[in-house]
Design a protein around this motif. Structure first.
Motif, mmCIF file in Angstrom:
data_model
loop_
_atom_site.group_PDB
_atom_site.id
_atom_site.type_symbol
_atom_site.label_atom_id
_atom_site.label_comp_id
_atom_site.label_asym_id
_atom_site.label_seq_id
_atom_site.Cartn_x
_atom_site.Cartn_y
_atom_site.Cartn_z
ATOM 1 N N THR A 178 16.328 1.910 85.567
ATOM 2 C CA THR A 178 17.056 2.319 84.371
ATOM 3 C C THR A 178 16.202 3.241 83.518
ATOM 4 O O THR A 178 15.012 2.985 83.292
ATOM 5 C CB THR A 178 17.466 1.092 83.535
ATOM 6 O OG1 THR A 178 18.239 0.217 84.350
ATOM 7 C CG2 THR A 178 18.267 1.505 82.315
ATOM 8 N N ILE A 179 16.818 4.319 83.031
ATOM 9 C CA ILE A 179 16.128 5.271 82.165
ATOM 10 C C ILE A 179 16.774 5.261 80.793
ATOM 11 O O ILE A 179 17.998 5.300 80.663
ATOM 12 C CB ILE A 179 16.172 6.689 82.758
ATOM 13 C CG1 ILE A 179 15.328 6.746 84.034
ATOM 14 C CG2 ILE A 179 15.677 7.731 81.750
ATOM 15 C CD1 ILE A 179 15.376 8.055 84.769
ATOM 16 N N ARG A 180 15.940 5.169 79.771
ATOM 17 C CA ARG A 180 16.398 5.224 78.379
ATOM 18 C C ARG A 180 15.643 6.339 77.672
ATOM 19 O O ARG A 180 14.426 6.485 77.865
ATOM 20 C CB ARG A 180 16.128 3.890 77.672
ATOM 21 C CG ARG A 180 16.560 3.856 76.213
ATOM 22 C CD ARG A 180 16.159 2.539 75.559
ATOM 23 N NE ARG A 180 16.518 2.500 74.145
ATOM 24 C CZ ARG A 180 16.135 1.543 73.287
ATOM 25 N NH1 ARG A 180 15.370 0.543 73.723
ATOM 26 N NH2 ARG A 180 16.500 1.594 72.020
ATOM 27 N N LEU A 181 16.358 7.137 76.891
ATOM 28 C CA LEU A 181 15.742 8.255 76.189
ATOM 29 C C LEU A 181 15.730 8.009 74.690
ATOM 30 O O LEU A 181 16.713 7.523 74.119
ATOM 31 C CB LEU A 181 16.494 9.559 76.492
ATOM 32 C CG LEU A 181 16.508 10.002 77.957
ATOM 33 C CD1 LEU A 181 17.331 11.278 78.111
ATOM 34 C CD2 LEU A 181 15.097 10.216 78.495
ATOM 35 N N PHE A 182 14.616 8.352 74.054
ATOM 36 C CA PHE A 182 14.453 8.255 72.604
ATOM 37 C C PHE A 182 14.325 9.680 72.062
ATOM 38 O O PHE A 182 13.395 10.412 72.456
ATOM 39 C CB PHE A 182 13.199 7.454 72.247
ATOM 40 C CG PHE A 182 13.225 6.014 72.695
ATOM 41 C CD1 PHE A 182 13.568 4.997 71.807
ATOM 42 C CD2 PHE A 182 12.897 5.682 74.006
ATOM 43 C CE1 PHE A 182 13.578 3.676 72.218
ATOM 44 C CE2 PHE A 182 12.906 4.363 74.429
ATOM 45 C CZ PHE A 182 13.253 3.351 73.532
ATOM 46 N N ALA A 183 15.226 10.090 71.185
ATOM 47 C CA ALA A 183 15.227 11.452 70.647
ATOM 48 C C ALA A 183 14.321 11.539 69.431
ATOM 49 O O ALA A 183 14.469 10.778 68.467
ATOM 50 C CB ALA A 183 16.647 11.867 70.275
#
Length: 305
Positions: free
Chosen positions: A177-182
């Protein structure tokens, strides 16, 4: 580019302008320059494994390399070539490398690497040689996310920067799973990334002299701007978190290494004697000395804090 240190205190790094994998022994003051197979003058990320073998990313030659100093042998792991339409001629396609950049080795001996052109995080099983790719978008893209730096936290979770999007990414190895933080600032060009012992994530930006701190639990960023004496776009590049959670960065335009005081929230500069040295990477030895590469003056340097 980036340096690494083995158990004997020897420094390893890539000489991009001369196509060498180089070792420097501080005890003898001698450099050993080794030509990598099919080298394309672009050794980027480099790490030393617990067995003192050297792993590196050859970005333009499109492989992950493994060097064995005792036998002086190389083993190569080739990466896929990408094909994209030629915007200047619709009948043609252009071939691109996956562009492996930064690399990191986890506690299981798995090698993780950022693939800048392929917009993916790569995983190499160093026991079997099998490679797996984790695309960063819901659809496959090329040169859109530009993953650059990569690191691990204390749980072996993979963290990476996206140079083109202003995101810091998290990849959970067990699930993929990949999660992105902007980042809450526009046009931030993220570079190196590191985790401290509390799993707080730090990253440098190659514009606006920014050091960023991400609290993954809260999902919040804090930005700190390093002082600059020159006009224009200046940035931080190299990043080091020591075992006691000191934060160090290279400030190329200021010709300095800087320690960030996490309590007073200020940068403490250490001027480099070489003029216009343009420091890039840095690494800590077992004596708590900081070694760094001087991209502008063809030297390696050492700071005894």
């Amino acid at each position: 580019m980036r340096p690494a240190i083995d158990s004997k205190g020897r420094l390893w790094f890539g000489e991009m302008s001369r196509n060498f994998l180089t070792m420097f022994d501080p005890s003898t003051q001698v450099f050993e320059e080794i030509t990598p197979p099919r080298g394309a003058y672009s050794i980027m990320g480099i790490i030393v494994a617990p067995d003192d073998t050297v792993w590196f990313a050859e970005q333009d030659a499109n492989y992950i390399g493994h060097y064995f100093p005792t036998t002086k042998k190389f083993q190569l792991y080739n990466l896929p070539t990408l094909y994209i339409p030629d915007s200047s001629n619709t009948k043609n396609t252009l071939a691109l490398t996956s562009a492996p950049n930064d690399i990191v080795l986890d506690t299981h001996g798995t090698l993780w690497f950022a693939e800048m052109n392929a917009d993916a995080i790569g995983m190499l099983n160093t026991h079997t040689g099998a490679i797996k790719h984790y695309p960063l978008g819901s659809t496959r893209t090329v040169q859109t996310h530009s993953p650059y730096g990569i690191t691990l936290d204390t749980r072996d979770t993979v963290w990476f920067t996206e140079a083109s999007t202003g995101h810091i990414g998290q990849l959970t190895p067990d699930t993929g799973t990949i999660r992105l933080f902007a980042v809450d600032r526009p046009n931030v060009q993220l570079m190196e990334i590191a985790s401290d012992s509390h799993n707080i994530i730090w990253a440098t930006a190659f514009n606006d002299n920014l050091l960023l701190r991400l609290d993954p639990t809260a999902g919040t960023f804090t930005s700190y701007a390093a002082p600059s004496s020159t006009q224009g776009s200046n940035g931080l590049y190299g990043l080091l978190i020591t075992p006691n959670n000191e934060v160090w960065v290279t400030v190329p335009a200021e010709n300095a290494l800087a320690r960030f005081d996490t309590t007073a929230h200020r940068f403490l500069y250490n001027a480099i004697p070489s003029p216009s040295s343009f420091p890039f990477g840095l690494v800590l030895d077992r004596h708590h000395n900081i070694w760094f590469t001087e991209a502008g003056s063809d030297k390696v340097g050492m700071l005894a804090p």
